[in-house]
Scaffold this motif. Structure first.
Motif, PDB file in Angstrom:
ATOM      1  N   ALA A 123      27.962 -48.069 -10.263  1.00  0.00           N
ATOM      2  CA  ALA A 123      28.399 -46.676 -10.237  1.00  0.00           C
ATOM      3  C   ALA A 123      28.741 -46.123  -8.938  1.00  0.00           C
ATOM      4  O   ALA A 123      29.792 -45.751  -8.446  1.00  0.00           O
ATOM      5  CB  ALA A 123      27.369 -45.811 -10.985  1.00  0.00           C
TER       6      ALA A 123
ATOM      7  N   LEU B 287      31.390 -41.408  -6.722  1.00  0.00           N
ATOM      8  CA  LEU B 287      30.154 -41.153  -6.541  1.00  0.00           C
ATOM      9  C   LEU B 287      29.537 -41.551  -5.130  1.00  0.00           C
ATOM     10  O   LEU B 287      30.378 -42.575  -4.705  1.00  0.00           O
ATOM     11  CB  LEU B 287      29.159 -41.868  -7.459  1.00  0.00           C
ATOM     12  CG  LEU B 287      29.500 -41.263  -8.920  1.00  0.00           C
ATOM     13  CD1 LEU B 287      28.260 -42.167  -9.965  1.00  0.00           C
ATOM     14  CD2 LEU B 287      28.802 -39.800  -9.108  1.00  0.00           C
TER      15      LEU B 287
ATOM     16  N   VAL C  36      22.713 -40.167 -11.130  1.00  0.00           N
ATOM     17  CA  VAL C  36      23.103 -41.349 -11.926  1.00  0.00           C
ATOM     18  C   VAL C  36      21.965 -41.842 -12.620  1.00  0.00           C
ATOM     19  O   VAL C  36      21.985 -42.240 -13.743  1.00  0.00           O
ATOM     20  CB  VAL C  36      23.770 -42.284 -11.044  1.00  0.00           C
ATOM     21  CG1 VAL C  36      23.770 -43.610 -11.842  1.00  0.00           C
ATOM     22  CG2 VAL C  36      25.032 -41.992 -10.375  1.00  0.00           C
ATOM     23  N   THR C  37      20.723 -41.604 -11.988  1.00  0.00           N
ATOM     24  CA  THR C  37      19.170 -41.995 -12.578  1.00  0.00           C
ATOM     25  C   THR C  37      19.136 -41.325 -13.871  1.00  0.00           C
ATOM     26  O   THR C  37      18.734 -41.474 -15.102  1.00  0.00           O
ATOM     27  CB  THR C  37      18.393 -41.917 -11.512  1.00  0.00           C
ATOM     28  OG1 THR C  37      18.478 -42.787 -10.670  1.00  0.00           O
ATOM     29  CG2 THR C  37      16.910 -42.530 -12.286  1.00  0.00           C
TER      30      THR C  37
ATOM     31  N   ASP D 119      24.113 -39.186  -4.755  1.00  0.00           N
ATOM     32  CA  ASP D 119      24.425 -38.816  -6.279  1.00  0.00           C
ATOM     33  C   ASP D 119      23.499 -39.851  -7.003  1.00  0.00           C
ATOM     34  O   ASP D 119      23.586 -39.982  -8.356  1.00  0.00           O
ATOM     35  CB  ASP D 119      25.883 -38.964  -6.699  1.00  0.00           C
ATOM     36  CG  ASP D 119      26.805 -38.318  -6.021  1.00  0.00           C
ATOM     37  OD1 ASP D 119      26.366 -37.055  -6.029  1.00  0.00           O
ATOM     38  OD2 ASP D 119      27.811 -38.645  -5.664  1.00  0.00           O
TER      39      ASP D 119
ATOM     40  N   ILE E 193      23.263 -48.751 -11.347  1.00  0.00           N
ATOM     41  CA  ILE E 193      23.299 -47.694 -10.148  1.00  0.00           C
ATOM     42  C   ILE E 193      24.320 -48.475  -9.002  1.00  0.00           C
ATOM     43  O   ILE E 193      25.357 -47.654  -8.510  1.00  0.00           O
ATOM     44  CB  ILE E 193      21.934 -47.824  -9.690  1.00  0.00           C
ATOM     45  CG1 ILE E 193      20.807 -47.229 -10.552  1.00  0.00           C
ATOM     46  CG2 ILE E 193      22.085 -47.120  -8.174  1.00  0.00           C
ATOM     47  CD1 ILE E 193      21.448 -45.366 -10.665  1.00  0.00           C
TER      48      ILE E 193
END
Length: 294
Positions: free
Chosen positions: A256, A264, A272-273, A268, A253
């Motif tokens: 990203a 991102l 992502v999760t 977001d 996380i």
């Protein structure tokens, strides 16, 4: 990714590894779909924050937050066992009720702890930076919790909880009080979540009513990612996988969100999760297909 961001991801990952351990107990061992987590996480934080802000010792405040989470899990189990409310519905009712309870406890939407003495400021040596020391302290707490669970689930009562989740009818035929085991397992599960909430507010500088939103998703994501990395049925390896999964999840996380070329932003996070959990669910299927072809 900078060292500060990396240690921050490890710090949050260690906190949510306690959540993941709690989710592992309810979803994997007890087979109890428990959404109380979204309420017991901020409950532990709210109780801890309000006690610290009124001058209570941080150790006692943290224990109180843990106990509050355990009571929430106990009530959810009681709704299911004694009142015969479906497990998922019982947890939803508890989650909804805890929103108002948390507001009552805090007396408002948030409680700041910026200038208060916390568990981490008590243990913070002057020669070490706080962003380095916090992950170390959390690592010790997580290791103690993991080893404690490994020991407990190897005892007779721990095995009874596991038997209740695996086959309740068979467990009853062997003389196991499955209702009591559900109550105990749910208390332990949400006690860990309450502990995570208490530690979270002390690292983030305060408690907020919205901090519990999506906690169950994060916990499940950590469990799924961990089981994909270290698949095992032994409890020692299963709990280790959950802890590793939580840290890896937060690392991805953070990576990203800190990658400028991806574009991102903080909003977001849920996207992502969802993508990460999807990948974690698909990987075992791909492994099985590859094994069958070989």
């Amino acid at each position: 990714m900078s060292l500060f961001s990396l240690l921050g991801a490890v710090e949050i990952g260690l906190i949510f590894s306690l959540v993941a351990l709690g989710v592992f107990i309810s979803f994997r061992l007890l087979r109890f779909p428990d959404l109380t987590v979204d309420g017991s996480f901020p409950l532990g934080g709210a109780v801890c924050a309000i006690l610290i802000s009124t001058g209570t010792n941080p150790w006692l405040a943290t224990l109180a937050g843990t106990a509050a989470g355990a009571v929430a899990g106990l009530i959810t189990g009681w709704l299911n066992v004694r009142l015969k409310i479906m497990d998922l519905l019982a947890s939803i009712l508890m989650m909804i009720g805890l929103y108002s309870v948390n507001l009552r406890i805090m007396g408002g939407p948030n409680v700041p702890l910026i200038n208060e003495t916390t568990l981490f400021t008590l243990l913070q040596p002057d020669s070490v930076a706080d962003y380095v020391m916090r992950p170390v302290i959390l690592f010790v707490i997580v290791v103690i919790a993991k080893l404690g669970l490994d020991w407990f689930f190897a005892t007779e009562r721990g095995l009874a909880i596991r038997a209740t989740g695996s086959n309740a009818r068979m467990a009853r035929s062997q003389g196991v009080n499955t209702g009591a085991m559900i109550l105990l397992g749910m208390a332990i599960s949400n006690g860990l979540v309450g502990l995570a909430g208490a530690l979270f507010v002390q690292t983030q500088g305060g408690s907020d009513i919205s901090m519990g939103i999506g906690t169950i998703v994060i916990g499940l994501a950590a469990v799924i990612v961990g089981e994909s990395i270290l698949p095992s049925r032994r409890i020692v390896w299963a709990t280790l996988a959950v802890v590793v999964g939580a840290i890896v999840y937060r690392f991805f996380i953070a990576a990203a969100l800190n990658s400028d070329f991806i574009g991102l932003k903080a909003q977001d996070l849920n996207l992502v999760t969802a993508l990460l959990v999807t990948v974690a669910l698909v990987i075992p299927q791909l492994k099985r297909k590859f094994a069958q072809r070989k």
